[in-house]
Motif scaffolding. Structure first.
Motif, PDB file in Angstrom:
ATOM      1  N   LYS A 147       0.815  -1.216   0.000  1.00  0.00           N
ATOM      2  CA  LYS A 147       0.000   0.000   0.000  1.00  0.00           C
ATOM      3  C   LYS A 147       0.843   1.259   0.000  1.00  0.00           C
ATOM      4  O   LYS A 147       0.437   2.310   0.504  1.00  0.00           O
ATOM      5  CB  LYS A 147      -0.954  -0.027   1.189  1.00  0.00           C
ATOM      6  CG  LYS A 147      -2.053  -1.041   0.980  1.00  0.00           C
ATOM      7  CD  LYS A 147      -2.828  -1.303   2.236  1.00  0.00           C
ATOM      8  CE  LYS A 147      -3.866  -2.387   1.973  1.00  0.00           C
ATOM      9  NZ  LYS A 147      -4.446  -2.893   3.221  1.00  0.00           N
ATOM     10  N   LYS A 148       2.067   1.161  -0.540  1.00  0.00           N
ATOM     11  CA  LYS A 148       2.958   2.330  -0.576  1.00  0.00           C
ATOM     12  C   LYS A 148       2.585   3.248  -1.746  1.00  0.00           C
ATOM     13  O   LYS A 148       2.061   2.804  -2.749  1.00  0.00           O
ATOM     14  CB  LYS A 148       4.394   1.849  -0.709  1.00  0.00           C
ATOM     15  CG  LYS A 148       4.891   1.186   0.577  1.00  0.00           C
ATOM     16  CD  LYS A 148       6.366   1.442   0.767  1.00  0.00           C
ATOM     17  CE  LYS A 148       6.814   1.100   2.165  1.00  0.00           C
ATOM     18  NZ  LYS A 148       8.162   1.603   2.422  1.00  0.00           N
ATOM     19  N   PRO A 149       2.905   4.535  -1.631  1.00  0.00           N
ATOM     20  CA  PRO A 149       2.566   5.463  -2.722  1.00  0.00           C
ATOM     21  C   PRO A 149       3.412   5.277  -3.977  1.00  0.00           C
ATOM     22  O   PRO A 149       4.453   4.615  -3.955  1.00  0.00           O
ATOM     23  CB  PRO A 149       2.816   6.847  -2.120  1.00  0.00           C
ATOM     24  CG  PRO A 149       3.433   6.664  -0.799  1.00  0.00           C
ATOM     25  CD  PRO A 149       3.481   5.217  -0.463  1.00  0.00           C
ATOM     26  N   LEU A 150       2.923   5.865  -5.052  1.00  0.00           N
ATOM     27  CA  LEU A 150       3.606   5.853  -6.353  1.00  0.00           C
ATOM     28  C   LEU A 150       3.780   7.311  -6.773  1.00  0.00           C
ATOM     29  O   LEU A 150       2.822   8.081  -6.781  1.00  0.00           O
ATOM     30  CB  LEU A 150       2.723   5.108  -7.354  1.00  0.00           C
ATOM     31  CG  LEU A 150       3.042   5.257  -8.836  1.00  0.00           C
ATOM     32  CD1 LEU A 150       4.426   4.681  -9.148  1.00  0.00           C
ATOM     33  CD2 LEU A 150       1.981   4.563  -9.690  1.00  0.00           C
ATOM     34  N   HIS A 151       5.019   7.691  -7.085  1.00  0.00           N
ATOM     35  CA  HIS A 151       5.299   9.086  -7.434  1.00  0.00           C
ATOM     36  C   HIS A 151       5.727   9.197  -8.897  1.00  0.00           C
ATOM     37  O   HIS A 151       6.663   8.524  -9.310  1.00  0.00           O
ATOM     38  CB  HIS A 151       6.409   9.645  -6.540  1.00  0.00           C
ATOM     39  CG  HIS A 151       6.155   9.431  -5.085  1.00  0.00           C
ATOM     40  ND1 HIS A 151       5.324  10.233  -4.348  1.00  0.00           N
ATOM     41  CD2 HIS A 151       6.593   8.463  -4.229  1.00  0.00           C
ATOM     42  CE1 HIS A 151       5.274   9.782  -3.096  1.00  0.00           C
ATOM     43  NE2 HIS A 151       6.030   8.706  -3.003  1.00  0.00           N
TER      44      HIS A 151
ATOM     45  N   SER B 142      -6.890  18.234 -15.485  1.00  0.00           N
ATOM     46  CA  SER B 142      -5.572  17.654 -15.691  1.00  0.00           C
ATOM     47  C   SER B 142      -5.045  17.231 -14.327  1.00  0.00           C
ATOM     48  O   SER B 142      -5.282  17.902 -13.329  1.00  0.00           O
ATOM     49  CB  SER B 142      -4.641  18.703 -16.315  1.00  0.00           C
ATOM     50  OG  SER B 142      -3.332  18.177 -16.375  1.00  0.00           O
ATOM     51  N   LEU B 143      -4.352  16.088 -14.271  1.00  0.00           N
ATOM     52  CA  LEU B 143      -3.796  15.649 -12.988  1.00  0.00           C
ATOM     53  C   LEU B 143      -2.485  16.358 -12.689  1.00  0.00           C
ATOM     54  O   LEU B 143      -1.962  16.252 -11.586  1.00  0.00           O
ATOM     55  CB  LEU B 143      -3.564  14.134 -13.002  1.00  0.00           C
ATOM     56  CG  LEU B 143      -4.820  13.268 -12.978  1.00  0.00           C
ATOM     57  CD1 LEU B 143      -4.448  11.799 -13.063  1.00  0.00           C
ATOM     58  CD2 LEU B 143      -5.631  13.524 -11.704  1.00  0.00           C
ATOM     59  N   THR B 144      -1.928  17.020 -13.677  1.00  0.00           N
ATOM     60  CA  THR B 144      -0.613  17.635 -13.476  1.00  0.00           C
ATOM     61  C   THR B 144      -0.679  19.137 -13.761  1.00  0.00           C
ATOM     62  O   THR B 144      -1.543  19.605 -14.492  1.00  0.00           O
ATOM     63  CB  THR B 144       0.417  16.988 -14.420  1.00  0.00           C
ATOM     64  OG1 THR B 144      -0.052  17.138 -15.768  1.00  0.00           O
ATOM     65  CG2 THR B 144       0.601  15.514 -14.118  1.00  0.00           C
ATOM     66  N   SER B 145       0.243  19.854 -13.163  1.00  0.00           N
ATOM     67  CA  SER B 145       0.379  21.286 -13.430  1.00  0.00           C
ATOM     68  C   SER B 145       1.823  21.522 -13.834  1.00  0.00           C
ATOM     69  O   SER B 145       2.743  21.239 -13.058  1.00  0.00           O
ATOM     70  CB  SER B 145       0.074  22.102 -12.179  1.00  0.00           C
ATOM     71  OG  SER B 145      -1.260  21.888 -11.781  1.00  0.00           O
ATOM     72  N   MET B 146       2.002  21.986 -15.048  1.00  0.00           N
ATOM     73  CA  MET B 146       3.348  22.225 -15.570  1.00  0.00           C
ATOM     74  C   MET B 146       4.238  20.991 -15.337  1.00  0.00           C
ATOM     75  O   MET B 146       3.846  19.901 -15.689  1.00  0.00           O
ATOM     76  CB  MET B 146       3.962  23.475 -14.953  1.00  0.00           C
ATOM     77  CG  MET B 146       3.174  24.746 -15.200  1.00  0.00           C
ATOM     78  SD  MET B 146       2.975  25.140 -16.967  1.00  0.00           S
ATOM     79  CE  MET B 146       4.625  25.656 -17.379  1.00  0.00           C
ATOM     80  N   LYS B 147       5.402  21.190 -14.740  1.00  0.00           N
ATOM     81  CA  LYS B 147       6.319  20.056 -14.567  1.00  0.00           C
ATOM     82  C   LYS B 147       6.356  19.559 -13.130  1.00  0.00           C
ATOM     83  O   LYS B 147       7.356  19.002 -12.668  1.00  0.00           O
ATOM     84  CB  LYS B 147       7.705  20.453 -15.053  1.00  0.00           C
ATOM     85  CG  LYS B 147       7.750  20.558 -16.560  1.00  0.00           C
ATOM     86  CD  LYS B 147       8.972  21.246 -17.060  1.00  0.00           C
ATOM     87  CE  LYS B 147       8.909  21.372 -18.571  1.00  0.00           C
ATOM     88  NZ  LYS B 147       9.947  22.292 -19.091  1.00  0.00           N
ATOM     89  N   LYS B 148       5.267  19.766 -12.396  1.00  0.00           N
ATOM     90  CA  LYS B 148       5.224  19.320 -10.997  1.00  0.00           C
ATOM     91  C   LYS B 148       4.893  17.830 -10.922  1.00  0.00           C
ATOM     92  O   LYS B 148       4.238  17.276 -11.807  1.00  0.00           O
ATOM     93  CB  LYS B 148       4.171  20.121 -10.249  1.00  0.00           C
ATOM     94  CG  LYS B 148       4.599  21.573 -10.045  1.00  0.00           C
ATOM     95  CD  LYS B 148       4.044  22.103  -8.753  1.00  0.00           C
ATOM     96  CE  LYS B 148       4.722  23.393  -8.346  1.00  0.00           C
ATOM     97  NZ  LYS B 148       4.385  23.735  -6.967  1.00  0.00           N
ATOM     98  N   PRO B 149       5.334  17.169  -9.837  1.00  0.00           N
ATOM     99  CA  PRO B 149       5.069  15.732  -9.729  1.00  0.00           C
ATOM    100  C   PRO B 149       3.608  15.387  -9.461  1.00  0.00           C
ATOM    101  O   PRO B 149       2.810  16.260  -9.103  1.00  0.00           O
ATOM    102  CB  PRO B 149       5.929  15.288  -8.536  1.00  0.00           C
ATOM    103  CG  PRO B 149       6.516  16.486  -7.937  1.00  0.00           C
ATOM    104  CD  PRO B 149       6.178  17.681  -8.754  1.00  0.00           C
ATOM    105  N   LEU B 150       3.294  14.122  -9.651  1.00  0.00           N
ATOM    106  CA  LEU B 150       1.955  13.566  -9.415  1.00  0.00           C
ATOM    107  C   LEU B 150       2.124  12.402  -8.444  1.00  0.00           C
ATOM    108  O   LEU B 150       2.932  11.512  -8.691  1.00  0.00           O
ATOM    109  CB  LEU B 150       1.380  13.079 -10.746  1.00  0.00           C
ATOM    110  CG  LEU B 150       0.153  12.172 -10.702  1.00  0.00           C
ATOM    111  CD1 LEU B 150      -1.050  12.899 -10.108  1.00  0.00           C
ATOM    112  CD2 LEU B 150      -0.184  11.666 -12.110  1.00  0.00           C
ATOM    113  N   HIS B 151       1.380  12.446  -7.337  1.00  0.00           N
ATOM    114  CA  HIS B 151       1.518  11.410  -6.310  1.00  0.00           C
ATOM    115  C   HIS B 151       0.245  10.582  -6.212  1.00  0.00           C
ATOM    116  O   HIS B 151      -0.833  11.135  -6.019  1.00  0.00           O
ATOM    117  CB  HIS B 151       1.814  12.045  -4.953  1.00  0.00           C
ATOM    118  CG  HIS B 151       2.952  13.010  -4.992  1.00  0.00           C
ATOM    119  ND1 HIS B 151       4.272  12.607  -4.939  1.00  0.00           N
ATOM    120  CD2 HIS B 151       2.980  14.368  -5.134  1.00  0.00           C
ATOM    121  CE1 HIS B 151       5.053  13.683  -5.022  1.00  0.00           C
ATOM    122  NE2 HIS B 151       4.302  14.754  -5.145  1.00  0.00           N
ATOM    123  N   ILE B 152       0.379   9.265  -6.367  1.00  0.00           N
ATOM    124  CA  ILE B 152      -0.753   8.344  -6.274  1.00  0.00           C
ATOM    125  C   ILE B 152      -0.655   7.668  -4.906  1.00  0.00           C
ATOM    126  O   ILE B 152       0.311   6.947  -4.638  1.00  0.00           O
ATOM    127  CB  ILE B 152      -0.698   7.277  -7.396  1.00  0.00           C
ATOM    128  CG1 ILE B 152      -0.385   7.910  -8.760  1.00  0.00           C
ATOM    129  CG2 ILE B 152      -1.970   6.457  -7.421  1.00  0.00           C
ATOM    130  CD1 ILE B 152      -1.399   8.899  -9.257  1.00  0.00           C
TER     131      ILE B 152
END
Lengths: 228, 228
Positions: A147-151, B142-152
């Motif tokens: 259940k760890k996050p994915l970045h 959009s799930l992203t903004s510019m070049k910022k990361p996306l965390h799931i």
């Protein structure tokens, strides 16, 4: 007269078989396809779609997205692109904007979409397979552990070493220029590192030598924590 | 005799039209489908596939994945499931394991796959559209903004407040029980919050009232930083 509908379509990362049934249906039923303009009018998303769908009779609109950082210049370009699309929608003709991978993950579509939405046109978005999922499939790895996050991290931005401190799996996108920095930063860490260039395209290549290899723009690097 | 091939197939998050052409082709050509067992033998992934493909003549293998935390018990269950699949592969028959969303993102498939791989069988993975991409498409964000990361982030695990400190967009998966904690943690923060339950299913619902609503297991919450 009814206005046309504006579609945003994710065509997946390269393999034309990774198009969804929905993407195929919408592209087949839409006469005008819009894509970002490239120097030689060879758009990757269009190329993917054309391998699964006959697009020879479609009108292709190439939109100019200047590669600059000036926000005012970018904004003007987005407004101009949106107005070109609106002109077609006003004639009652649908337009599908094709984008590589998924529409919501690092796609230029979102800028145009929000303008068209504000102008009051009807829009619909069709999700696609993002490149990192296709890379994981080809590498036969899971992107997650328990259940760890994915970045998901655009490698061109920020401090790779700091990103590597995040808990869970780190996926570096467009990592061609950062592979050596990532490799160095994970030295002596309990991690597994995987990489792939041009996933789903003819030039697809699994990275086996992180030290001596050279890497293209569409390179994805996955850093997984070793399981206990 | 040639051994059968073991496929891992992501069928997408709910809408059968979000199946890829590849998933459809493989499922159509494979006689044995494997899915996790549920109380009433109503598997969501199988239900999605059956809306796009005629599976009435397929053999369905229901595999038992006990909902326990004991690692030894889990390991034994995975070995037993793998051995059931191997038995079929040994007869020269292909098996496709269907999984909701994408195969590499929080799927039980990976445990079985790694055992089957080690046993020496040929395997192939077909990526699918993950639920968070479909949620973004439905919400038209959009799930992203510019070049910022996306965390799931699986909401069931870890400290929501700490996760919210991450730079970029945060997607909380299976967030039904955490919506109120997330809402409270983002109070007075410069963020936009979006939510959807059961995306792509008949019971799909966009969350409009984060305070008073009740939320199911398949709830996704997206927290985006406000753009300057």
């Amino acid at each position: 007269m009814n206005k046309g509908k504006f579609f945003g379509i994710g065509v997946g990362p390269g393999d034309p078989e990774l198009l969804t049934l929905k993407a195929v249906r919408i592209i087949e039923n839409t006469m005008v396809l819009a894509v970002p303009k490239t120097k030689d009018n060879k758009n990757v998303a269009l190329d993917i779609a054309s391998q699964a769908i006959n697009i020879s009779k479609k009108d292709i609109i190439y939109l100019d997205f200047p590669m600059v950082k000036n926000k005012q210049v970018l904004k003007m370009a987005h407004l101009e692109n949106a107005s070109k699309i609106a002109e077609i929608l006003d004639k009652g003709v649908d337009v599908a904007f094709l984008t590589l991978g998924d529409v919501s993950v690092y796609s230029t579509f979102s800028y145009i979409h929000s303008i068209i939405e504000k102008m009051g046109y009807f829009t619909e978005i069709c999700a696609g397979v993002p490149s990192f999922c296709a890379v994981a499939a080809k590498l036969k790895i899971s992107l997650t552990s328990m259940k760890k996050p994915l970045h998901i991290i655009p490698a061109v931005h920020g401090d790779v070493t700091k990103s590597l401190e995040l808990d869970g799996t780190k996926v570096f996108m467009k990592a061609g220029g950062s592979v050596k920095a990532i490799t160095k930063a994970v030295e002596n860490k309990k991690v597994s590192i995987f990489g792939m260039s041009n996933c789903g395209m003819d030039s697809e290549r699994c990275i086996t030598d992180f030290e001596n290899d050279d890497f293209g723009y569409f390179t994805t690097v996955v850093v997984k924590e070793c399981e206990e």
